[in-house]
Scaffold this active site. Structure first.
Site: not given
Ligand code: C5P
Length: 407
Positions: A213, A281, A291, A309-311, A330, A344, A348
């Protein structure tokens, strides 16, 4: 402004502006400071060591191989006994030597051997200032923690016009005074440890393709620098980003979300953990080792994803004793900002959440400004439009207040 008790090592390199160092020495002395000068070989063609020595009231040093002096003082001692090293004027050449760790005369040997803060006042022709190599060197030196004053723009001795003129002695003196004022400022996070994640992650499809991103790493970099400025020891774990080298921090570069998680786990325990990274995600379940070929007859490949994994959540939900005292996340949303952010925060398990609206047209994602809504268990605050640097400073101050109230 007093510089009483402050000892400045002034390195004068060879430029037409070297004569201005005479006025600078006077200003430092008038404020109560003492000056030891070193002249590069080039500088001695523009200003006489005798003049400088007479002004400083001590020998002006010029030669690394002055063995008597070396046994009497030694370049290591010279640079360490100073409270600040000022390089004025700093030519393109000495800046290049500093950036590359060269030590081929007394001046650069002292600069390499020191942990004393360095302030450089560049002076050179405008084309030299704008040259790609000088830009690179300045960038490297900034990352190494060297501070700069000037150059100013104006008519130059060589007849050209533009940036490159040595800052006026009054301006250099003000930067010196400012340095000491700041070093006297309280450092409320002294001795505290922090982990900051930043930038995007990169999830490989095959050896040459990936999913990522547009995170610039600006906000994470600003936060890491703001924490370090208040004295914290910061581990900065960053994906491949445009802004990825905060001054005064330990930098841990990573690529994928799994690598970022492993780096965060290895960086713990820490008292403060801030998650600014835009972590992907999902990752590709089985990236190809070779390739993936574009075959005209075949249908486009289908990518199968596995959630990363959600760190942040994994750290926020660590058992007491292992969990940092303050876990901050954030949220980048494109609508229903506060409702989504509040949900959130709870999901979290972090202490604070800084939410911003990154809808197209806001310019926040990748930009230098942002608009934060701050949430904690007690409520929310709209911080209004601010630069990411200002957000970082405000957050760092708030962290300091919070931790001091716990201590
Ligand atoms: O769920 P969402 O991605 O919106 O959450 C954003 C917050 O969670 C950010 O602080 C981000 O750094 C963190 N995060 C994380 N690991 C993930 C996803 C998000 O640490 N896999």
């Amino acid at each position: 402004m007093t510089l009483a008790g402050k000892h400045i090592l002034l390195i004068i390199s060879g430029g037409i502006a070297a004569y201005k160092s005479i006025h600078l020495i006077r200003l430092i002395q008038k404020a109560g400071g003492t000056v030891q000068a070193i002249l590069t070989e080039g500088a001695t063609h523009f200003v006489s060591p005798l003049t400088i020595a007479t002004l400083c009231g001590r020998p002006a040093l010029t030669d690394l191989f002055d063995l008597t002096r070396e046994t009497e003082i030694g370049h290591i001692e010279l640079s360490r006994s100073a409270d600040l090293i000022v390089v004025a004027p700093a030519t393109a050449h000495i800046l290049a030597r500093m950036a590359n760790g060269l030590a081929d005369d007394l001046a650069t040997t002292c600069l390499l051997a020191t942990t004393t803060p360095i302030l450089a006042a560049p002076a050179m022709n405008v084309r030299m200032w704008e040259a790609a190599s000088t830009r690179r060197n300045i960038e490297l030196l900034r990352e190494d923690g060297v501070a700069f004053v000037g150059p100013d723009a104006g008519d130059m001795a060589c007849g050209e016009f533009g940036p490159g003129r040595l800052a006026e002695p009054e301006e250099i003196f003000a930067a010196i005074a400012d340095h000491f004022a700041r070093s006297r400022a309280p450092r409320p996070l002294e001795g505290r440890t922090a982990v900051v994640t930043s930038g995007p992650t990169r999830e490989p499809i095959d050896p040459v393709r990936y999913i990522s991103n547009a995170s610039s790493g600006r906000q994470g970099t600003a936060i890491a620098e703001a924490l370090a400025a208040l004295g914290a020891r910061v581990k900065f774990i960053t994906g491949p980003a445009e802004y990825a080298r905060p001054a005064g921090c330990e930098i841990v570069p990573v690529e994928t979300a799994l690598e970022m998680k492993a780096a965060v786990d290895a960086a713990l325990p820490a008292e403060i953990a801030i998650f600014t990274a835009a972590v992907a995600d999902w990752r590709i379940t089985a990236p190809s080792d070779v390739k993936v070929k574009k075959d005209a007859a075949a249908t486009p490949p289908t990518l199968e994803f596995t959630p990363n994994p959600d760190i942040l959540a994994s750290v926020a939900q660590l058992p007491a004793g292992q969990r940092p005292s303050l876990v901050i996340g954030f949220a980048a949303e494109t609508g229903n900002l506060e409702t989504q952010a509040r949900e959130k925060l709870a999901r979290k398990g972090c202490d604070w959440l800084l939410a911003n609206d990154v809808s197209p047209g806001t310019g926040i994602f990748g930009g230098s400004d942002t608009h934060i809504v701050f949430l904690d268990a007690a409520g929310s605050e709209d911080w209004g439009p601010l630069s990411k640097t200002a957000v970082a400073a405000r957050l760092a101050e708030r962290i300091a207040v919070r931790l001091s109230s716990e201590a």
